[in-house]
Design a protein around this motif. Structure first.
Motif, PDB file in Angstrom:
ATOM      1  N   TRP A 195       0.847  -1.196   0.000  1.00 44.97           N
ATOM      2  CA  TRP A 195       0.000   0.000   0.000  1.00 44.97           C
ATOM      3  C   TRP A 195       0.883   1.248   0.000  1.00 44.97           C
ATOM      4  CZ3 TRP A 195      -4.271  -1.041   4.245  1.00 44.97           C
ATOM      5  CH2 TRP A 195      -5.087  -2.095   3.820  1.00 44.97           C
ATOM      6  N   SER A 196       0.420   2.283  -0.696  1.00 46.62           N
ATOM      7  CA  SER A 196       1.073   3.605  -0.725  1.00 46.62           C
ATOM      8  C   SER A 196       2.505   3.547  -1.255  1.00 46.62           C
ATOM      9  CB  SER A 196       1.066   4.241   0.670  1.00 46.62           C
ATOM     10  OG  SER A 196      -0.248   4.423   1.117  1.00 46.62           O
ATOM     11  N   ARG A 197       2.774   2.610  -2.142  1.00 44.22           N
ATOM     12  CA  ARG A 197       4.116   2.482  -2.713  1.00 44.22           C
ATOM     13  C   ARG A 197       4.100   2.520  -4.240  1.00 44.22           C
ATOM     14  NH1 ARG A 197       6.768  -2.556  -0.177  1.00 44.22           N
ATOM     15  NH2 ARG A 197       8.450  -1.875  -1.531  1.00 44.22           N
ATOM     16  N   GLY A 198       2.944   2.886  -4.832  1.00 41.41           N
ATOM     17  CA  GLY A 198       2.862   3.038  -6.278  1.00 41.41           C
ATOM     18  C   GLY A 198       2.512   1.786  -7.054  1.00 41.41           C
ATOM     19  N   TYR A 199       2.312   0.665  -6.383  1.00 45.28           N
ATOM     20  CA  TYR A 199       1.995  -0.572  -7.089  1.00 45.28           C
ATOM     21  C   TYR A 199       0.598  -0.535  -7.706  1.00 45.28           C
ATOM     22  CZ  TYR A 199       6.270  -2.698  -5.407  1.00 45.28           C
ATOM     23  OH  TYR A 199       7.587  -2.979  -5.174  1.00 45.28           O
ATOM     24  N   GLY A 200      -0.364   0.010  -6.988  1.00 45.09           N
ATOM     25  CA  GLY A 200      -1.714   0.108  -7.526  1.00 45.09           C
ATOM     26  C   GLY A 200      -1.768   1.029  -8.726  1.00 45.09           C
ATOM     27  N   THR A 201      -1.102   2.164  -8.635  1.00 50.07           N
ATOM     28  CA  THR A 201      -1.065   3.114  -9.752  1.00 50.07           C
ATOM     29  C   THR A 201      -0.417   2.476 -10.972  1.00 50.07           C
ATOM     30  OG1 THR A 201      -0.941   4.963  -8.198  1.00 50.07           O
ATOM     31  CG2 THR A 201      -0.290   5.412 -10.471  1.00 50.07           C
ATOM     32  N   ASP A 202       0.698   1.772 -10.764  1.00 47.77           N
ATOM     33  CA  ASP A 202       1.380   1.120 -11.873  1.00 47.77           C
ATOM     34  C   ASP A 202       0.494   0.055 -12.518  1.00 47.77           C
ATOM     35  OD1 ASP A 202       4.019   0.765 -13.355  1.00 47.77           O
ATOM     36  OD2 ASP A 202       3.662  -1.288 -12.637  1.00 47.77           O
ATOM     37  N   ALA A 203      -0.158  -0.764 -11.700  1.00 52.21           N
ATOM     38  CA  ALA A 203      -1.033  -1.813 -12.243  1.00 52.21           C
ATOM     39  C   ALA A 203      -2.202  -1.205 -13.012  1.00 52.21           C
ATOM     40  CB  ALA A 203      -1.542  -2.703 -11.117  1.00 52.21           C
ATOM     41  N   LEU A 204      -2.783  -0.127 -12.484  1.00 51.76           N
ATOM     42  CA  LEU A 204      -3.875   0.541 -13.198  1.00 51.76           C
ATOM     43  C   LEU A 204      -3.399   1.076 -14.544  1.00 51.76           C
ATOM     44  CD1 LEU A 204      -5.847   2.484 -10.474  1.00 51.76           C
ATOM     45  CD2 LEU A 204      -6.822   0.948 -12.188  1.00 51.76           C
ATOM     46  N   LYS A 205      -2.218   1.660 -14.558  1.00 51.28           N
ATOM     47  CA  LYS A 205      -1.686   2.190 -15.824  1.00 51.28           C
ATOM     48  C   LYS A 205      -1.515   1.071 -16.851  1.00 51.28           C
ATOM     49  CE  LYS A 205       1.785   5.216 -17.742  1.00 51.28           C
ATOM     50  NZ  LYS A 205       2.967   6.035 -17.519  1.00 51.28           N
TER      51      LYS A 205
ATOM     52  N   GLY B 160     -14.079   8.127   1.838  1.00 55.27           N
ATOM     53  CA  GLY B 160     -13.043   8.012   2.861  1.00 55.27           C
ATOM     54  C   GLY B 160     -11.723   7.482   2.344  1.00 55.27           C
ATOM     55  N   ASN B 161     -11.685   6.978   1.120  1.00 54.24           N
ATOM     56  CA  ASN B 161     -10.468   6.387   0.578  1.00 54.24           C
ATOM     57  C   ASN B 161      -9.698   7.421  -0.241  1.00 54.24           C
ATOM     58  OD1 ASN B 161      -8.423   4.780  -0.335  1.00 54.24           O
ATOM     59  ND2 ASN B 161      -9.756   3.117  -1.011  1.00 54.24           N
ATOM     60  N   LEU B 162      -9.083   8.356   0.461  1.00 55.41           N
ATOM     61  CA  LEU B 162      -8.366   9.448  -0.202  1.00 55.41           C
ATOM     62  C   LEU B 162      -7.104   8.962  -0.909  1.00 55.41           C
ATOM     63  CD1 LEU B 162      -8.826  12.226   2.496  1.00 55.41           C
ATOM     64  CD2 LEU B 162     -10.224  11.732   0.473  1.00 55.41           C
ATOM     65  N   ARG B 163      -6.503   7.888  -0.423  1.00 52.31           N
ATOM     66  CA  ARG B 163      -5.315   7.321  -1.081  1.00 52.31           C
ATOM     67  C   ARG B 163      -5.676   6.863  -2.501  1.00 52.31           C
ATOM     68  NH1 ARG B 163      -3.556   3.437   2.731  1.00 52.31           N
ATOM     69  NH2 ARG B 163      -5.218   2.107   1.978  1.00 52.31           N
TER      70      ARG B 163
ATOM     71  N   LEU C  13      -8.295   7.921  -4.295  1.00 49.28           N
ATOM     72  CA  LEU C  13      -8.677   9.117  -5.052  1.00 49.28           C
ATOM     73  C   LEU C  13      -7.439   9.781  -5.653  1.00 49.28           C
ATOM     74  CD1 LEU C  13     -10.927  11.141  -5.893  1.00 49.28           C
ATOM     75  CD2 LEU C  13     -10.469  12.335  -3.748  1.00 49.28           C
ATOM     76  N   LYS C  14      -6.401   9.930  -4.861  1.00 51.80           N
ATOM     77  CA  LYS C  14      -5.156  10.553  -5.322  1.00 51.80           C
ATOM     78  C   LYS C  14      -4.525   9.741  -6.459  1.00 51.80           C
ATOM     79  CE  LYS C  14      -0.653  11.988  -3.568  1.00 51.80           C
ATOM     80  NZ  LYS C  14       0.227  12.029  -2.387  1.00 51.80           N
ATOM     81  N   ALA C  15      -4.498   8.419  -6.316  1.00 52.63           N
ATOM     82  CA  ALA C  15      -3.919   7.564  -7.355  1.00 52.63           C
ATOM     83  C   ALA C  15      -4.706   7.678  -8.656  1.00 52.63           C
ATOM     84  CB  ALA C  15      -3.878   6.112  -6.888  1.00 52.63           C
ATOM     85  N   TYR C  16      -6.028   7.681  -8.569  1.00 51.50           N
ATOM     86  CA  TYR C  16      -6.859   7.762  -9.769  1.00 51.50           C
ATOM     87  C   TYR C  16      -6.685   9.112 -10.457  1.00 51.50           C
ATOM     88  CZ  TYR C  16      -9.179   3.746  -7.537  1.00 51.50           C
ATOM     89  OH  TYR C  16      -9.450   2.553  -6.931  1.00 51.50           O
ATOM     90  N   GLU C  17      -6.627  10.185  -9.680  1.00 51.79           N
ATOM     91  CA  GLU C  17      -6.424  11.512 -10.273  1.00 51.79           C
ATOM     92  C   GLU C  17      -5.059  11.611 -10.941  1.00 51.79           C
ATOM     93  OE1 GLU C  17      -9.326  14.321  -7.535  1.00 51.79           O
ATOM     94  OE2 GLU C  17      -7.261  13.997  -6.851  1.00 51.79           O
ATOM     95  N   LYS C  18      -4.049  10.966 -10.381  1.00 49.23           N
ATOM     96  CA  LYS C  18      -2.705  10.964 -10.961  1.00 49.23           C
ATOM     97  C   LYS C  18      -2.724  10.373 -12.371  1.00 49.23           C
ATOM     98  CE  LYS C  18       0.412   9.430  -8.188  1.00 49.23           C
ATOM     99  NZ  LYS C  18       1.324   8.519  -7.435  1.00 49.23           N
ATOM    100  N   LEU C  19      -3.601   9.414 -12.606  1.00 45.05           N
ATOM    101  CA  LEU C  19      -3.706   8.781 -13.923  1.00 45.05           C
ATOM    102  C   LEU C  19      -4.639   9.536 -14.861  1.00 45.05           C
ATOM    103  CD1 LEU C  19      -3.763   5.100 -12.715  1.00 45.05           C
ATOM    104  CD2 LEU C  19      -1.984   6.184 -14.105  1.00 45.05           C
ATOM    105  N   GLY C  20      -5.296  10.565 -14.373  1.00 42.06           N
ATOM    106  CA  GLY C  20      -6.140  11.391 -15.232  1.00 42.06           C
ATOM    107  C   GLY C  20      -7.633  11.246 -15.015  1.00 42.06           C
ATOM    108  N   PHE C  21      -8.062  10.368 -14.121  1.00 40.93           N
ATOM    109  CA  PHE C  21      -9.494  10.236 -13.848  1.00 40.93           C
ATOM    110  C   PHE C  21     -10.018  11.545 -13.272  1.00 40.93           C
ATOM    111  CE2 PHE C  21      -8.479   5.769 -14.084  1.00 40.93           C
ATOM    112  CZ  PHE C  21      -9.633   5.198 -14.587  1.00 40.93           C
TER     113      PHE C  21
END
Length: 185
Positions: free
Chosen positions: A99-109, A131-134, A136-144
């Motif tokens: 968690w919070s190490r960029g793995y979810g963002t990378d997998a989504l990409k 309540g899941n701000l972590r 939200l931040k990851a999704y916005e980083k990808l452009g959602f």
């Protein structure tokens, strides 16, 4: 197998049932993933096999692997609309050490690239609880972009929370993440 910078995605295998059982019965994983604890934590391995391992042409589900190719989560799409070329994404990082190490963002990409560039999807969407701000931040980083809220649609630990609806259009994504050929080894 699809490859990102930190993750690999591969289709589900029958041997994945025990790890799914572990993740779906972990109250912390379920709390952050879908605010459903304890409702979704009562699944047996047979329930998981029936729910997640039965072939479904409107759903693609994959295992997220780390650099050592160990399972750390699951990702996929559902509710495919062929005429509109759209689908709804979902992701769960089941191993808390990731968690919070960029793995979810990378997998989504990786999955977004696959759906936009290989399958020519036009629109992808997802939802989360407020309540899941972590996430939200990851999704916005990808452009959602936030497209709406379902007021008090989630019941979490005795309180109502909004569901946040987000969307991503292919043209918007391409502006910030142009396609590129795979790197050669």
């Amino acid at each position: 197998m699809l490859q990102g910078k930190k993750t690999f995605l591969r289709p589900l295998e029958p041997d994945d049932i025990p790890i799914y059982h572990k993740w779906y019965n972990d109250q912390n994983v379920n709390y952050w993933a879908n605010a459903a604890w304890p409702l979704s934590t009562m699944l047996s391995e047979e329930d998981i096999e029936e729910r997640f391992f039965t072939p479904n042409k409107d759903c693609g589900r994959y295992i997220i692997l780390n650099e050592e190719q160990e399972p750390i989560g699951t990702i996929g799409y559902r509710e495919v609309n062929i005429p509109a070329r759209s689908a709804v994404l979902f992701i769960i990082i089941g191993e808390r050490d990731y968690w919070s190490r960029g793995y979810g963002t990378d997998a989504l990409k990786v999955l977004i690239n696959y759906l936009f560039y290989q399958w020519n999807f036009h629109r992808l969407s997802l939802d989360l609880w407020d309540g899941n701000l972590r996430a939200l931040k990851a999704y916005e980083k990808l452009g959602f972009k936030v497209e709406g809220r379902l007021r008090e649609a989630r019941f979490v630990l005795g309180e109502y929370h909004d569901a946040i609806l987000m969307g991503l259009l292919r043209d918007e994504y391409v502006q910030h993440h142009p396609p590129h050929p795979p790197e050669t080894v």
